[in-house]
Design a protein around this motif. Structure first.
Motif, PDB file in Angstrom:
ATOM      1  N   ILE A 238       0.833  -1.213   0.000  1.00  0.00           N
ATOM      2  CA  ILE A 238       0.000   0.000   0.000  1.00  0.00           C
ATOM      3  C   ILE A 238       0.866   1.261   0.000  1.00  0.00           C
ATOM      4  O   ILE A 238       0.551   2.248  -0.667  1.00  0.00           O
ATOM      5  CB  ILE A 238      -0.958  -0.002   1.201  1.00  0.00           C
ATOM      6  N   PHE A 239       1.967   1.225   0.753  1.00  0.00           N
ATOM      7  CA  PHE A 239       2.807   2.416   0.893  1.00  0.00           C
ATOM      8  C   PHE A 239       3.892   2.531  -0.175  1.00  0.00           C
ATOM      9  O   PHE A 239       4.601   3.539  -0.219  1.00  0.00           O
ATOM     10  CB  PHE A 239       3.481   2.414   2.273  1.00  0.00           C
ATOM     11  N   LYS A 240       4.022   1.534  -1.016  1.00  0.00           N
ATOM     12  CA  LYS A 240       5.126   1.479  -1.970  1.00  0.00           C
ATOM     13  C   LYS A 240       5.155   2.707  -2.879  1.00  0.00           C
ATOM     14  O   LYS A 240       4.127   3.204  -3.313  1.00  0.00           O
ATOM     15  CB  LYS A 240       5.023   0.206  -2.817  1.00  0.00           C
ATOM     16  N   ASN A 241       6.377   3.198  -3.129  1.00  0.00           N
ATOM     17  CA  ASN A 241       6.630   4.334  -4.032  1.00  0.00           C
ATOM     18  C   ASN A 241       6.031   5.649  -3.537  1.00  0.00           C
ATOM     19  O   ASN A 241       5.701   6.534  -4.332  1.00  0.00           O
ATOM     20  CB  ASN A 241       6.119   4.029  -5.447  1.00  0.00           C
ATOM     21  N   THR A 242       5.878   5.774  -2.222  1.00  0.00           N
ATOM     22  CA  THR A 242       5.480   7.044  -1.619  1.00  0.00           C
ATOM     23  C   THR A 242       6.388   7.288  -0.413  1.00  0.00           C
ATOM     24  O   THR A 242       7.131   6.404   0.013  1.00  0.00           O
ATOM     25  CB  THR A 242       4.005   7.034  -1.148  1.00  0.00           C
ATOM     26  N   MET A 243       6.295   8.483   0.151  1.00  0.00           N
ATOM     27  CA  MET A 243       7.051   8.784   1.368  1.00  0.00           C
ATOM     28  C   MET A 243       6.621   7.888   2.527  1.00  0.00           C
ATOM     29  O   MET A 243       7.376   7.690   3.482  1.00  0.00           O
ATOM     30  CB  MET A 243       6.871  10.248   1.746  1.00  0.00           C
ATOM     31  N   ALA A 244       5.413   7.347   2.440  1.00  0.00           N
ATOM     32  CA  ALA A 244       4.938   6.442   3.489  1.00  0.00           C
ATOM     33  C   ALA A 244       5.798   5.189   3.559  1.00  0.00           C
ATOM     34  O   ALA A 244       5.960   4.591   4.634  1.00  0.00           O
ATOM     35  CB  ALA A 244       3.475   6.067   3.232  1.00  0.00           C
ATOM     36  N   GLU A 245       6.343   4.772   2.426  1.00  0.00           N
ATOM     37  CA  GLU A 245       7.192   3.585   2.400  1.00  0.00           C
ATOM     38  C   GLU A 245       8.435   3.795   3.263  1.00  0.00           C
ATOM     39  O   GLU A 245       8.832   2.906   4.028  1.00  0.00           O
ATOM     40  CB  GLU A 245       7.590   3.265   0.958  1.00  0.00           C
ATOM     41  N   VAL A 246       9.056   4.949   3.163  1.00  0.00           N
ATOM     42  CA  VAL A 246      10.249   5.255   3.953  1.00  0.00           C
ATOM     43  C   VAL A 246       9.895   5.320   5.435  1.00  0.00           C
ATOM     44  O   VAL A 246      10.590   4.765   6.294  1.00  0.00           O
ATOM     45  CB  VAL A 246      10.885   6.579   3.488  1.00  0.00           C
ATOM     46  N   TRP A 247       8.812   6.004   5.737  1.00  0.00           N
ATOM     47  CA  TRP A 247       8.380   6.133   7.134  1.00  0.00           C
ATOM     48  C   TRP A 247       8.080   4.774   7.733  1.00  0.00           C
ATOM     49  O   TRP A 247       8.503   4.463   8.857  1.00  0.00           O
ATOM     50  CB  TRP A 247       7.138   7.026   7.208  1.00  0.00           C
ATOM     51  N   PHE A 248       7.376   3.940   6.998  1.00  0.00           N
ATOM     52  CA  PHE A 248       6.984   2.627   7.515  1.00  0.00           C
ATOM     53  C   PHE A 248       8.199   1.731   7.706  1.00  0.00           C
ATOM     54  O   PHE A 248       8.261   0.953   8.663  1.00  0.00           O
ATOM     55  CB  PHE A 248       5.980   1.983   6.557  1.00  0.00           C
ATOM     56  N   ASP A 249       9.170   1.838   6.827  1.00  0.00           N
ATOM     57  CA  ASP A 249      10.387   1.042   6.965  1.00  0.00           C
ATOM     58  C   ASP A 249      11.123   1.414   8.245  1.00  0.00           C
ATOM     59  O   ASP A 249      11.613   0.541   8.966  1.00  0.00           O
ATOM     60  CB  ASP A 249      11.285   1.255   5.744  1.00  0.00           C
ATOM     61  N   ARG A 250      11.196   2.685   8.554  1.00  0.00           N
ATOM     62  CA  ARG A 250      11.840   3.134   9.797  1.00  0.00           C
ATOM     63  C   ARG A 250      11.036   2.700  11.016  1.00  0.00           C
ATOM     64  O   ARG A 250      11.600   2.380  12.073  1.00  0.00           O
ATOM     65  CB  ARG A 250      12.005   4.651   9.773  1.00  0.00           C
ATOM     66  N   LEU A 251       9.715   2.676  10.882  1.00  0.00           N
ATOM     67  CA  LEU A 251       8.866   2.229  11.992  1.00  0.00           C
ATOM     68  C   LEU A 251       9.123   0.753  12.289  1.00  0.00           C
ATOM     69  O   LEU A 251       9.250   0.364  13.455  1.00  0.00           O
ATOM     70  CB  LEU A 251       7.395   2.453  11.647  1.00  0.00           C
ATOM     71  N   LYS A 252       9.208  -0.053  11.253  1.00  0.00           N
ATOM     72  CA  LYS A 252       9.457  -1.485  11.446  1.00  0.00           C
ATOM     73  C   LYS A 252      10.810  -1.739  12.087  1.00  0.00           C
ATOM     74  O   LYS A 252      10.973  -2.697  12.842  1.00  0.00           O
ATOM     75  CB  LYS A 252       9.375  -2.214  10.098  1.00  0.00           C
TER      76      LYS A 252
END
Length: 456
Positions: A238-252
């Motif tokens: 869902i978050f792929k190719n958006t800034m959400a992807e970076v944020w979610f990766d750091r959250l994990k």
């Protein structure tokens, strides 16, 4: 002869009673002075023995707080002393006796501007002061991040579901809570949505509802011919190719502190933005009563409050959003979430976020959207929501309720119930909610309806 007399006279005076008393009175005075000098000498030597000089920090250990409020205002620049590792070790095991040469100067010290606190920055000390360790986060808060077998097929399942030609409206809801907590109010939001949009298709993004129990709970809609499905989220997809992807990766990786606000709530704030950006459609929270079709709405968001003096909106809300796929405003919302996330401020990543972004992009080319007035989705403020649940007290009040009800049917697309403030309220007979529910139900006067009202 005269000399001999003088000597005798002096000896007589030395042995006279007056002189003897004077000498006796002087001895204690000399003894006292001697004792005082001895005491001071011993005290000085003792202080020298136990006096420990505090280590001074090297120049490299003094950090300028160049961005302190005083400096910005043209005042005195403050400095922050960062304790060295040796000082940290000493402070936990030694008691210092400090000799003050001058009275201390009390200065207001400001810490330098730091990056946001992250979960991996939280350090506690164990029994050994030299071996700091990271504080592990409780696993339960992060369990919702773990992908399951069903979530890996998220994109395929949603695309196939919306691919049905009978889907005239694409609706999204999120439910990042337990199956048991999905009660009558949430069920009725779905019911009222299908009442106004019988040809809609609804995707509820939820792990708990994407289960045997969830299918059973939602089965009455399928039996009525309505199309609804619960799908476990694949956050990476869902978050792929958006800034959400970076944020979610750091959250994990536990590099982001989720804060005191429920992580599920903040994930829902981000999910709704990413879902609309990826697929387009309508997002709606699970604490609404939908009154009429959204068919005339496109790229729209609702104002929660307005400035009575200017007539301009003062706050927007993200509880209902209607947007085309890949709308640039949604991308701005996602970027704002990733860059300014704060898990400790209520609404910071939700209503306040969309308000901040819209205030910045308003008037900019390429952003075409509509801001609907408060009556569209938020006709009652959260502080006054109890008035919608209370029945008529007398004839004037009954008349007021009837007028308010007519206004709602004419002016509102849906009514936000502010679940956080009304979850404990019961619907009284003759109240506005009583009338809205009876006019928006699908399972009216049925066993399902009775169960919903019981669970409400």
């Amino acid at each position: 002869m005269s000399e001999e007399k003088k000597i005798r006279s002096s000896d007589d005076e030395a042995h006279s009673p007056a002189v003897q008393r004077l000498k006796q009175s002087q001895r204690p005075l000399f003894t006292s002075i001697f004792a005082i000098c001895l005491f001071l000498s011993l005290g000085y030597n003792g202080f020298s023995i136990f006096y420990v000089k505090l280590p001074f920090l090297a120049d490299g250990q003094v950090a300028d707080s160049g961005k302190s409020p005083e400096n910005a205002a043209g005042g005195t620049q403050a400095k922050t002393i960062l304790p060295s590792s040796s000082a940290k070790r000493s402070s936990s095991s030694l008691l210092y006796a400090v000799k003050e040469e001058q009275p201390p100067v009390i200065r207001k010290t400001h810490l330098p501007l730091l990056k946001k606190l992250e979960s991996t920055d939280i350090i506690v000390r164990n029994s050994s002061p030299n071996t700091p360790r990271r504080v592990p986060k409780r696993g339960s808060a992060f369990n919702i991040l773990r992908p399951g077998n069903l979530s890996r097929r998220f994109s395929v399942r949603v695309t196939e579901f919306f691919g049905n030609p009978s889907c005239k409206f694409w609706f999204f809801m999120t439910w990042i809570s337990s199956l048991e907590s999905f009660g009558g109010r949430e069920f009725f939001t779905v019911e009222s949505m299908f009442k106004s949009h019988p040809n809609a298709c609804l995707v509820i993004v939820s792990d708990s509802l994407d289960s045997r129990g969830g299918k059973q709970l939602l089965s009455p809609f399928g039996e009525k011919g309505f199309r609804v499905i619960a799908v476990s989220p694949d956050f990476d997809c869902i978050f792929k190719n958006t800034m959400a992807e970076v944020w979610f990766d750091r959250l994990k990786k536990r590099k982001i502190n989720p804060g005191e606000i429920s992580l599920g709530q903040n994930l829902s704030n981000l999910l709704r933005l990413a879902l609309l950006y990826k697929f387009g459609g309508i997002y709606i929270d699970t604490d609404f009563v939908v009154l009429k079709s959204f068919s005339g709405l496109r790229n729209a968001i609702g104002a929660q409050t307005i400035d009575l003096e200017t007539g301009n909106w003062s706050r927007l809300n993200n509880a209902v959003m209607i947007f085309d796929k890949h709308h640039p405003l949604l991308l701005k919302f996602i970027e704002e979430f990733a860059l300014t996330f704060n898990g400790n401020k209520w609404g910071h990543n939700g209503p306040y976020l969309v308000s901040r972004v819209v205030s910045r992009v308003s008037g900019s080319p390429g952003f075409n959207f509509t801001i609907l007035p408060p009556p569209a989705f938020y006709p009652v403020d959260w502080s006054r929501i109890p008035s919608f649940f209370n029945g008529p007290r007398d004839k004037p009040h009954s008349k007021w309720l009837a007028g308010k009800l007519r206004h709602l049917w004419n002016q509102s697309f849906a009514v936000h119930l502010w679940n956080r403030h009304s979850s404990d309220l019961k619907i009284q007979k003759g109240s506005i909610m009583d009338r809205l529910v009876s006019g928006s139900c699908v399972f009216c006067n049925s066993s399902v309806s009775s169960l919903i009202m019981h669970l409400w």
